[in-house]
Design a protein around this motif. Structure first.
Motif, short mmCIF file in Angstrom:
data_model
loop_
_atom_site.label_atom_id
_atom_site.label_comp_id
_atom_site.label_asym_id
_atom_site.label_seq_id
_atom_site.Cartn_x
_atom_site.Cartn_y
_atom_site.Cartn_z
N LEU A 17 3.05 -1.48 3.55
CA LEU A 17 1.68 -1.71 3.77
C LEU A 17 1.03 -0.52 3.80
CD1 LEU A 17 0.62 -4.61 6.00
CD2 LEU A 17 -0.02 -2.17 7.02
N MET A 18 -0.09 -0.49 3.25
CA MET A 18 -1.32 0.54 3.44
C MET A 18 -2.54 0.05 3.89
SD MET A 18 -2.76 2.96 0.15
CE MET A 18 -1.61 4.05 0.10
N VAL A 19 -3.47 0.81 4.82
CA VAL A 19 -4.52 0.31 5.33
C VAL A 19 -5.57 0.84 4.49
CG1 VAL A 19 -6.45 0.82 7.41
CG2 VAL A 19 -3.76 0.36 7.43
N LEU A 20 -6.33 -0.10 4.01
CA LEU A 20 -7.57 0.03 3.18
C LEU A 20 -8.65 0.41 3.83
CD1 LEU A 20 -6.55 -2.54 0.24
CD2 LEU A 20 -6.36 0.06 0.30
N ASP A 21 -9.22 -0.46 4.79
CA ASP A 21 -10.49 -0.68 5.58
C ASP A 21 -10.11 -0.72 7.10
OD1 ASP A 21 -12.10 -0.26 3.53
OD2 ASP A 21 -12.19 -2.47 3.20
N PHE A 39 -5.56 4.43 4.54
CA PHE A 39 -4.37 5.02 3.45
C PHE A 39 -3.24 5.45 4.23
CE2 PHE A 39 -8.78 5.28 1.88
CZ PHE A 39 -8.79 4.37 0.85
N ASP A 40 -2.89 5.28 5.40
CA ASP A 40 -1.55 5.53 5.92
C ASP A 40 -0.64 4.32 5.57
OD1 ASP A 40 -2.29 7.73 7.47
OD2 ASP A 40 -2.61 6.67 9.44
N VAL A 41 0.55 4.45 5.39
CA VAL A 41 1.53 3.70 4.92
C VAL A 41 2.57 3.47 5.84
CG1 VAL A 41 3.57 3.12 3.16
CG2 VAL A 41 1.20 4.42 2.55
N ALA A 42 3.09 2.05 6.08
CA ALA A 42 4.20 1.79 6.76
C ALA A 42 5.16 0.94 5.95
CB ALA A 42 3.94 0.70 8.03
N VAL A 61 -5.74 -4.49 4.43
CA VAL A 61 -4.41 -4.02 3.98
C VAL A 61 -3.96 -4.30 2.75
CG1 VAL A 61 -3.79 -3.57 6.42
CG2 VAL A 61 -2.91 -5.45 5.18
N PHE A 62 -3.25 -3.33 1.99
CA PHE A 62 -2.54 -3.44 0.64
C PHE A 62 -1.05 -3.77 0.95
CE2 PHE A 62 -0.52 -1.68 -3.39
CZ PHE A 62 -0.90 -2.92 -4.10
#
Length: 182
Positions: free
Chosen positions: A56-60, A75-78, A97-98
């Motif tokens: 999961l990557m935060v977009l906004d 743009f951090d990733v988990a 999130v993406f």
């Protein structure tokens, strides 16, 4: 190599399995992987997906805490197992999130953020180039495709493919490989 343009404004919103948010499927491969853009507008548990690994990557948004991953900002990733109990706690308001989900043992996924224009070699079964901010022109072979916010270029058969990226903003590059193709 096969190119498919997926327009962000054509993505259809669907409720989450647990009703706690909405998701818009970007692309998928049956029994291997699924990519989506999801909106998280309240604190609560994620749906459980047995046998699935998630990225999961935060977009906004201001950020979200996902279990022990700490606060994720833009743009951090988990990475986490879909069968693990994960709850989201919003930092301050909704986030977008993406989300990449892969069937464990069937596919692998990685994701990176690109900000610098230029040439790039791909070496993956499928690449997804998601325009997260700004706009980009992507050339693959003789084809040039313009990407606006939340548009995605899907490149199947991206092994040994060189692309040229021009533009300004943030481009998310997801690489997806199926175990059978590795």
């Amino acid at each position: 190599m096969n190119l498919t343009l997926i327009r962000g404004d054509a993505l259809v919103a669907s409720p989450w399995k647990n009703g706690g948010g909405v998701t818009r499927e970007v692309a998928s491969r049956a029994n291997a992987w699924r990519a989506s853009i999801a909106d998280i507008d309240r604190d609560g548990p994620f749906s459980r997906f047995d046998g699935i690994d998630r990225l999961l990557m935060v977009l906004d948004g201001a950020g979200v805490t996902l279990g022990s991953h700490g606060v994720l900002r833009a743009f951090d990733v988990a990475r986490f197992a879909g069968d693990a109990p994960i709850a989201a706690q919003l930092a301050s308001g909704p986030v977008r999130v993406f989300n990449l989900m892969t069937y464990r043992g069937a596919a692998r996924a990685s994701v990176e953020r690109l900000r610098t224009p230029g040439r790039r070699a791909l070496g993956t079964d499928t690449a997804l180039l998601l325009c997260a901010q700004g706009s980009f022109d992507v050339r693959a072979g003789e084809t040039r495709i313009a990407l606006s916010r939340f548009d995605t270029l899907r490149i199947d058969g991206a092994h040994s493919v060189e692309i040229d990226i021009q533009g300004d903003g943030v481009l998310v590059c997801a690489s997806l490989d199926t175990e059978a193709d590795s």
